[in-house]
Enzyme design. Structure first.
Site, PDB file in Angstrom:
ATOM      1  CB  SER A  97     -26.623  37.114  -9.420  1.00 44.13           C
ATOM      2  OG  SER A  97     -27.493  38.070  -8.898  1.00 44.13           O
ATOM      3  CG  HIS A  98     -24.647  39.390  -5.836  1.00 46.76           C
ATOM      4  ND1 HIS A  98     -25.544  38.346  -5.894  1.00 46.76           N
ATOM      5  CD2 HIS A  98     -23.805  39.119  -4.834  1.00 46.76           C
ATOM      6  CE1 HIS A  98     -25.249  37.488  -4.936  1.00 46.76           C
ATOM      7  NE2 HIS A  98     -24.200  37.919  -4.271  1.00 46.76           N
TER       8      HIS A  98
ATOM      9  CG  ASP B  86     -28.348  42.001  -9.300  1.00 45.75           C
ATOM     10  OD1 ASP B  86     -29.262  42.372 -10.057  1.00 45.75           O
ATOM     11  OD2 ASP B  86     -28.224  40.824  -8.911  1.00 45.75           O
TER      12      ASP B  86
ATOM     13  CG  ASP C 170     -29.067  38.549 -12.163  1.00 48.08           C
ATOM     14  OD1 ASP C 170     -28.755  39.352 -11.259  1.00 48.08           O
ATOM     15  OD2 ASP C 170     -29.746  37.530 -11.947  1.00 48.08           O
TER      16      ASP C 170
ATOM     17  CG  ASP D   4     -31.936  39.117  -9.771  1.00 57.09           C
ATOM     18  OD1 ASP D   4     -30.941  39.811  -9.473  1.00 57.09           O
ATOM     19  OD2 ASP D   4     -31.960  37.872  -9.676  1.00 57.09           O
ATOM     20  NE  ARG D   5     -28.803  40.106  -5.128  1.00 56.58           N
ATOM     21  CZ  ARG D   5     -28.104  39.690  -4.088  1.00 56.58           C
ATOM     22  NH1 ARG D   5     -27.537  40.575  -3.280  1.00 56.58           N
ATOM     23  NH2 ARG D   5     -27.950  38.408  -3.842  1.00 56.58           N
TER      24      ARG D   5
ATOM     25  CE  LYS E  99     -32.639  38.549  -6.285  1.00 53.00           C
ATOM     26  NZ  LYS E  99     -32.320  37.122  -6.329  1.00 53.00           N
TER      27      LYS E  99
HETATM   28  C1  VG1 Z   1     -28.142  35.429  -1.834  1.00 49.57           C
HETATM   29  C2  VG1 Z   1     -29.233  36.153  -1.090  1.00 49.57           C
HETATM   30  C3  VG1 Z   1     -30.597  35.589  -1.464  1.00 49.57           C
HETATM   31  C4  VG1 Z   1     -30.772  35.653  -2.981  1.00 49.57           C
HETATM   32  C5  VG1 Z   1     -29.610  34.964  -3.675  1.00 49.57           C
HETATM   33  C6  VG1 Z   1     -29.667  35.106  -5.174  1.00 49.57           C
HETATM   34  O1  VG1 Z   1     -28.138  34.063  -1.470  1.00 49.57           O
HETATM   35  O2  VG1 Z   1     -29.040  36.060   0.296  1.00 49.57           O
HETATM   36  O3  VG1 Z   1     -31.598  36.303  -0.796  1.00 49.57           O
HETATM   37  O4  VG1 Z   1     -31.965  35.027  -3.365  1.00 49.57           O
HETATM   38  O5  VG1 Z   1     -28.374  35.530  -3.234  1.00 49.57           O
HETATM   39  O6  VG1 Z   1     -29.730  36.444  -5.557  1.00 49.57           O
HETATM   40  P1  VG1 Z   1     -27.094  33.444  -0.405  1.00 49.57           P
HETATM   41  O7  VG1 Z   1     -27.368  31.989  -0.388  1.00 49.57           O
HETATM   42  O8  VG1 Z   1     -25.741  33.841  -0.862  1.00 49.57           O
HETATM   43  O9  VG1 Z   1     -27.412  34.136   0.901  1.00 49.57           O
HETATM   44  V1  VG1 Z   1     -28.955  36.930  -6.967  1.00 49.57           V
HETATM   45  O10 VG1 Z   1     -29.429  38.513  -7.311  1.00 49.57           O
HETATM   46  O11 VG1 Z   1     -27.377  36.687  -6.557  1.00 49.57           O
HETATM   47  O12 VG1 Z   1     -29.515  35.827  -8.087  1.00 49.57           O
HETATM   48 CO    CO Z   2     -29.154  39.037  -9.206  1.00 45.95          CO
END
Ligand code: VG1
Ligand code: CO
Length: 543
Positions: A113-114, A277, A279, A281-282, A376
């Site tokens: 992801s990010h 981001d 992948d 989804d953000r 998302k």
């Molecule tokens: C973070 C965010 C959460 C989100 C998750 C995955 O998790 O706070 O809201 O669903 O990332 O998003 P954490 O446990 O680090 O707070 V993504 O776009 O990284 O798949």
């Molecule tokens: Co993501």
């Protein structure tokens, strides 16, 4: 071609976090690390013989290697077909749609992801179930248990699949179909939004910049925003996916998108700025002179969704993760629809969406989505914003202000302390947790604590319970502090502190956010001693 059963030994650290298993690339490169995890996933599932599996990723470093392994293991385990995006690419929301659209058994999303990518960066694997959404805890717990005892995996000794070529190829008895990653997703978006109105908006001279952050959304944004919707070439920047994200950090927040933010705050800047981001989804939404917090964006999208064709009949309900501000709750109340508060992570929305109890979901971490998929969806949020702007014929700032004048404003910020020593972070949370029952009734700096607990979620659809999902401290005046440890970081611990204060509809809506929340920041320091214990004088990231 021969079926091979390869002996292996378990790894102790394959516990999925908030969103799949995220580790440093160097961890994933260990002998059989990928193989163990994927075999453990398949060992925890039933009834997939002959069925379809979707595989796609955000194109980050090691994607190409992991995909080839995943395809061979899927074939050896008896899947009938694999659908994979060309070049191994599928954004997370597109993967969710492909699973649903082709009625696949499930899917593997290869992404961190990010998190940053590249040989020194992070990699991740996530399993999604047949509804297109992240596997629920019941499955992720079973996978983790399996990883602890796994002693072999199945594979085939076949050559690599050509991921560049659209069409079908054969791996043992299994068919691999390489599909265009954008086509199905773009068609879905066209069913939800008024593309004519958005085309007319761009024709009228409306300007936008979309930062794909050198990640997976580039091809989607170019095809849809510049291609189908007619925005001028150059509207999408950083639009070519790069395995290292061009050494950037594909997290669309005010730190990593500061240049765009600064541009939007000038008269010469475009009317609208957005980003996504790693992948896809953000989303980040910035209007001229107005950054929209993700919590506000969720509330605004829910309040205005009926302006888009896909939601013209209204929405059934809204769900938000617990740390997300209560701005959306006020919209749900006014609309007279269900409102749900779930733990952090998209997997908790799946049951509510499947049951038709909610239509729109969101998280403070810049994630918003709807029942069109089970993830998302960054570009979806951007397109819904464009649809709303096109119909209301107002700017972002004006729309946000009208919203606050109707519902009031929830001042909101998140302070992250990254790469904190795990022992210190755990002790800090444990100590505070131990004192929670004594907090209600206490007055600190003039604010009285109304409740203090560690959030437990009771899923109203399947009756499951998820405990220890974050510390909540609520005050008599409606303010709230939430504290939890991240489940996506890969080094040390990341402590997240979420701060929120409500100003009524006729209150002050123009305060500086950090100043408006300064009293709460002081209180949590007194209660938890974050700076004292961690030695940090300020958060690593403020959003
Ligand atoms: C973070 C965010 C959460 C989100 C998750 C995955 O998790 O706070 O809201 O669903 O990332 O998003 P954490 O446990 O680090 O707070 V993504 O776009 O990284 O798949
Ligand atoms: Co993501």
């Amino acid at each position: 071609m021969t079926l091979q059963t390869i002996k292996t030994t378990p790894y102790a650290d394959q516990k999925p976090g908030t969103s799949g298993l995220r580790k440093r690339v160097t961890v994933y490169q260990q002998l059989n690390y990928v193989e163990n995890y994927i075999q453990a996933i398949f060992d925890s599932l039933e009834g997939f013989a002959g069925q379809t599996l979707v595989i796609g990723g955000d194109g980050r470093y090691y994607n190409d290697v992991a995909i080839q392994k995943a395809i061979r293991i899927a074939a050896a385990n008896g899947f009938g077909k694999v659908l994979v995006g060309q070049g191994g690419l599928l954004s997370t929301p597109a993967a969710s749609h492909v699973i649903r659209h082709y009625k696949a058994y499930g899917g593997l999303v290869l992404s961190a992801s990010h998190n940053p990518g590249g040989p020194e960066g992070d990699f991740g694997i996530k399993y999604n179930i047949g509804n297109g959404g992240p596997a629920p805890e019941k499955i992720t717990d079973a996978v983790f248990d399996r990883t602890k005892v796994i002693d072999s995996y199945k594979t085939l000794d076949t050559p690599d699949i050509d991921l560049g070529k659209i069409g079908t190829q054969q791996v043992g008895d299994m068919v691999v179909e390489v599909i265009d990653p954008v086509t199905d997703y773009a068609a879905l978006m066209e069913t939800l939004f008024d593309f004519d109105a958005i085309r007319a908006l761009f024709k009228s001279g409306f300007t936008m910049t979309f930062d794909a952050m050198n990640a997976v959304t580039g091809p989607y944004a170019k095809a849809i925003i510049e291609g189908i919707l007619g925005a001028p070439a150059g509207t999408v920047i950083n639009g070519v996916p790069s395995p290292s994200f061009n050494d950037g950090h594909p997290d669309p927040n005010l730190v990593y998108c500061k240049d765009m933010y600064d541009l939007l705050m000038t008269p010469e800047g475009p009317d609208f700025g957005a980003a996504s981001d790693g992948d896809g989804d953000r989303n980040l939404i910035i209007g001229k002179n107005r950054f929209v917090t993700p919590s506000d964006s969720l509330a605004l999208l829910a309040a205005n969704a009926h302006l888009a064709p896909g939601y013209k009949g209204g929405i059934a309900g809204i769900a938000r993760s617990m740390p997300t501000s209560a701005a959306a709750d006020r919209v749900a109340e006014k609309l007279g629809i269900e409102m749900h508060e779930t733990p952090t992570g998209w997997k908790f929305f799946g049951n509510l969406l499947d049951a038709g109890r909610v239509t729109i979901c969101g998280e403070e971490s810049a994630g918003t989505g709807s029942d069109h998929v089970r993830e998302k969806d960054g570009l979806w949020a951007v397109l819904l914003w464009l649809n709303i702007l096109a119909v209301r014929k107002q700017g972002v700032d004006e729309i946000v202000r009208e919203h606050w004048a109707t519902y009031g404003r929830n001042y909101y910020t998140r302070h992250d302390y990254e790469e904190v020593d795990s022992a210190i972070a755990n002790a800090l949370v444990d100590d505070l947790r131990g004192r929670l029952s004594s907090l209600p009734g206490q007055v600190i700096d003039g604010l009285e604590i109304a409740y203090a607990d560690d959030f437990t979620y009771h899923d109203p659809v399947d009756g499951s319970t998820s405990a220890k999902q974050g510390i909540r401290i609520g005050f008599k005046d409606g303010s709230r502090i939430v504290l939890r440890l991240s489940g996506t970081g890969t080094v040390g611990a990341t402590l997240r502190v979420y701060l929120e204060r409500y100003e009524p509809a006729d209150g002050q809506h123009d305060l500086d956010t950090q100043e408006a929340l300064a009293p709460l920041i002081a209180i949590i320091e007194k209660l938890a001693g974050i700076q004292k214990r961690t030695g940090r004088t300020e958060p690593s990231v403020i959003t």
